[in-house]
Scaffold this active site. Structure first.
Site, PDB file in Angstrom:
ATOM      1  N   TYR A 205      24.854  29.117  55.637  1.00 21.67           N
ATOM      2  CA  TYR A 205      24.950  27.697  55.288  1.00 21.67           C
ATOM      3  C   TYR A 205      26.394  27.371  54.920  1.00 21.67           C
ATOM      4  O   TYR A 205      27.125  28.236  54.418  1.00 21.67           O
ATOM      5  CB  TYR A 205      24.078  27.380  54.072  1.00 21.67           C
ATOM      6  CG  TYR A 205      22.593  27.316  54.335  1.00 21.67           C
ATOM      7  CD1 TYR A 205      21.983  26.102  54.656  1.00 21.67           C
ATOM      8  CD2 TYR A 205      21.802  28.449  54.248  1.00 21.67           C
ATOM      9  CE1 TYR A 205      20.618  26.030  54.881  1.00 21.67           C
ATOM     10  CE2 TYR A 205      20.423  28.380  54.472  1.00 21.67           C
ATOM     11  CZ  TYR A 205      19.844  27.169  54.781  1.00 21.67           C
ATOM     12  OH  TYR A 205      18.496  27.099  55.004  1.00 21.67           O
TER      13      TYR A 205
ATOM     14  N   TYR B  79      18.612  34.635  57.042  1.00 18.55           N
ATOM     15  CA  TYR B  79      19.703  34.954  56.120  1.00 18.55           C
ATOM     16  C   TYR B  79      19.181  35.706  54.906  1.00 18.55           C
ATOM     17  O   TYR B  79      18.021  35.581  54.515  1.00 18.55           O
ATOM     18  CB  TYR B  79      20.483  33.703  55.723  1.00 18.55           C
ATOM     19  CG  TYR B  79      19.742  32.751  54.816  1.00 18.55           C
ATOM     20  CD1 TYR B  79      19.778  32.896  53.439  1.00 18.55           C
ATOM     21  CD2 TYR B  79      19.027  31.685  55.353  1.00 18.55           C
ATOM     22  CE1 TYR B  79      19.104  32.012  52.609  1.00 18.55           C
ATOM     23  CE2 TYR B  79      18.347  30.793  54.529  1.00 18.55           C
ATOM     24  CZ  TYR B  79      18.397  30.966  53.161  1.00 18.55           C
ATOM     25  OH  TYR B  79      17.726  30.093  52.359  1.00 18.55           O
TER      26      TYR B  79
ATOM     27  N   ARG C 232      15.288  35.594  54.446  1.00 17.12           N
ATOM     28  CA  ARG C 232      14.444  34.437  54.778  1.00 17.12           C
ATOM     29  C   ARG C 232      14.275  34.343  56.283  1.00 17.12           C
ATOM     30  O   ARG C 232      15.243  34.453  57.036  1.00 17.12           O
ATOM     31  CB  ARG C 232      15.096  33.125  54.275  1.00 17.12           C
ATOM     32  CG  ARG C 232      15.281  33.037  52.807  1.00 17.12           C
ATOM     33  CD  ARG C 232      14.244  32.239  52.009  1.00 17.12           C
ATOM     34  NE  ARG C 232      13.006  31.867  52.639  1.00 17.12           N
ATOM     35  CZ  ARG C 232      12.656  30.630  52.984  1.00 17.12           C
ATOM     36  NH1 ARG C 232      13.493  29.626  52.801  1.00 17.12           N
ATOM     37  NH2 ARG C 232      11.488  30.375  53.518  1.00 17.12           N
TER      38      ARG C 232
ATOM     39  N   HIS D 257      14.481  29.072  59.595  1.00 13.20           N
ATOM     40  CA  HIS D 257      13.746  27.856  59.244  1.00 13.20           C
ATOM     41  C   HIS D 257      14.691  26.666  59.226  1.00 13.20           C
ATOM     42  O   HIS D 257      15.912  26.816  59.107  1.00 13.20           O
ATOM     43  CB  HIS D 257      13.069  28.004  57.872  1.00 13.20           C
ATOM     44  CG  HIS D 257      14.040  28.199  56.754  1.00 13.20           C
ATOM     45  ND1 HIS D 257      14.540  29.434  56.417  1.00 13.20           N
ATOM     46  CD2 HIS D 257      14.644  27.319  55.916  1.00 13.20           C
ATOM     47  CE1 HIS D 257      15.401  29.308  55.414  1.00 13.20           C
ATOM     48  NE2 HIS D 257      15.483  28.028  55.094  1.00 13.20           N
TER      49      HIS D 257
ATOM     50  N   HIS E  53      15.007  23.024  57.088  1.00 14.40           N
ATOM     51  CA  HIS E  53      14.496  22.205  55.982  1.00 14.40           C
ATOM     52  C   HIS E  53      14.294  20.768  56.462  1.00 14.40           C
ATOM     53  O   HIS E  53      15.179  20.207  57.112  1.00 14.40           O
ATOM     54  CB  HIS E  53      15.492  22.180  54.822  1.00 14.40           C
ATOM     55  CG  HIS E  53      15.672  23.506  54.146  1.00 14.40           C
ATOM     56  ND1 HIS E  53      14.940  23.883  53.047  1.00 14.40           N
ATOM     57  CD2 HIS E  53      16.497  24.546  54.415  1.00 14.40           C
ATOM     58  CE1 HIS E  53      15.314  25.090  52.659  1.00 14.40           C
ATOM     59  NE2 HIS E  53      16.261  25.520  53.474  1.00 14.40           N
TER      60      HIS E  53
END
Lengths: 211, 267
Positions: B109, B148, B158, B161, B163
């Site tokens: 991110y 990540y 994780r 995905h 959000h």
């Protein structure tokens, strides 16, 4: 690049689909929502413009966890009526592209490293309940954060508001916990300030609603 | 995975929504409420909402492969993510705002707190938004995010995905969730995904749709999203409520009383 397909090209045009299996489950907003949800035009600490009518108030507080530690990565959203108790709705004639209403009543902010959030807004008017009865002035509040698998729903009321005694939602809250929903009046630099902490867990835990 | 304490406090339908306390996801422990949620009537406050007026959405906002403003294109497998936003009766939710954020193809991110040594992509911000059209349909062009690592437990990763945040037509429609890709071996090891009741987990997984895939351009994924409608009954007009008292309390997704008793289950 090829032309984007239209929905009609693969049979999903218009109309209702089969009744869905059910609601989509929630997931946490996580720690990285800042860039996605608090962009320059969606970070909305200030709900008012100069033309907005009503008594200016500042709302200020902290979000705290079960250890009393600040929650530095919370998302707070608020939804409120204007000073006359009217909620701005998308189908209002006043809400058309390029014609920004003087008061929408929606705010969105993140907490800082001290767990602090703030909004500059107006005190909402009393809003309808049912029949001729009304609800005490209040602000709807949603809290999201890393560690919250579903957002929390609560309300901020004003501690110096006599109408709280007759509010139908406060009446559902156990009397000994009602204080957790009351912003405490004060003043700073001539402006009315309501201080209200949101305690997620433990002693003094804020009341959250099942809605 | 070690034993997980699953709390009894759930907002909405406990067959659908995750509990606040799910101890395998460690951050829930000090942040989950410990007192029962209070059942209150749905009123005009809950049955209205800000709609899409909160931002000026532009077409470019829905193309995450190029919206970084650099003139360059994001690295990664290009994907189209599309679907319909509906209420629980299958009626489309038009003109509602979707906001998304995601890691880049390497699982990183841009957020300052994401400091693991995955590479950043200067041409990828990982944020996008759009409005649903009159049919309730949305469409994003992005790149498939990578998995990540996080610090929840040793060697925690994780699953890939995206959000999603939706305002929907009213305060009770508000939804923040995550979309996953099918057949990811990390699903079973992820306490955030696993906190959702098993029967409802598949609703978070997009379906590959070759009709959405565009030749020599991008792979297509379809993911429909179902929000709590603004009204408790299926046939009332979705106009702004003037009054609404306790009669609306039969709304699905807002059942019974929460307890405080946790249960120990393997997880």
């Amino acid at each position: 690049m090829t032309e984007p397909k239209t929905e009609a090209a693969h049979g999903h045009a218009g109309g209702a689909r089969a009744r869905p299996d059910g609601l989509t489950p929630s997931q946490t907003v996580g720690p990285f929502f800042l860039d996605g949800l608090l962009r320059p035009d969606t970070r909305r600490n200030v709900l008012v413009v100069p033309e907005t009518s009503g008594v200016r108030i500042r709302i200020e507080g902290r979000v705290l966890d079960g250890d009393g530690a600040p929650v530095p990565d919370a998302l707070i959203e608020v939804w409120q009526a204007d000073a006359d108790g009217h909620y701005c709705q998308p189908d209002d004639a006043s809400v058309i592209p390029g014609n920004v209403p003087v008061f929408i009543g929606f705010g969105r902010a993140g907490t800082d490293n001290a767990g602090t959030f703030w909004f500059e807004t107006i005190k909402p008017g009393a809003v309808p309940y049912d029949g001729d009865s009304t609800q005490a002035p209040h602000i709807g509040v949603i809290v999201g954060a890393r560690g919250l698998l579903n957002h929390l729903v609560t309300r901020l009321y004003f501690a110096d508001e006599p109408a709280n005694e007759r509010d139908p939602v406060l009446a559902r809250v156990p009397a000994e916990r009602r204080g957790t929903l009351l912003g405490r009046p004060g003043a700073a630099e001539g402006q009315a300030v309501y201080r209200w902490d949101i305690i997620l867990h433990g002693v003094g835990e804020t009341v959250f609603f099942n809605v | 995975m070690s034993t997980t304490t699953i709390g009894a406090i759930v907002r909405g339908d406990r067959e659908v929504f995750p509990p606040y306390l799910y101890s395998a996801y460690r951050s829930t422990v000090k942040r989950a409420p410990s007192q029962p949620l209070v059942d209150v009537p749905l009123t005009i406050t809950e049955l209205t909402g800000p709609g899409a007026v909160i931002s000026a959405v532009m077409t470019e906002d829905a193309d995450l492969t190029r919206n970084a403003g650099t003139g360059g294109e994001a690295i990664g497998q290009r994907v189209i993510v599309t679907g319909r936003v509906m209420d629980e009766h299958g009626r489309p939710v038009p003109h509602t705002l979707l906001e998304i954020w995601q890691a880049n193809a390497a699982g990183r991110y841009i957020h300052r707190n994401d400091q693991w040594p995955g590479p950043l992509d200067p041409n990828f911000l990982g944020i996008g938004r759009c409005l649903t059209d009159a049919n309730g349909d949305y469409r994003f062009l992005t790149i498939r995010p990578g998995a990540y690592p996080w610090k929840n437990h040793p060697n925690a990763w994780r699953p890939a995905h995206i959000h999603f945040s939706l305002l929907g037509p009213s305060w009770v429609s508000r939804l923040v969730t995550q979309m996953y890709f099918p057949d990811d071996p990390l699903h079973a090891r992820d306490p955030i995904f696993a906190a959702v009741p098993e029967a409802a987990r598949s609703r978070l997984i997009a379906a590959y749709d070759h009709d959405v895939t565009e030749a020599e351009w991008a792979l297509g994924w379809r993911w429909d999203i179902v929000l709590h409608g603004p009204r408790a009954t299926p046939f009332e007009a979705p106009t702004a409520a003037t009054t609404d008292g306790q009669g609306a309390r039969s709304a699905p997704g807002a059942p019974g009383v929460d307890g405080t008793t946790g249960s120990e289950v393997g997880g």
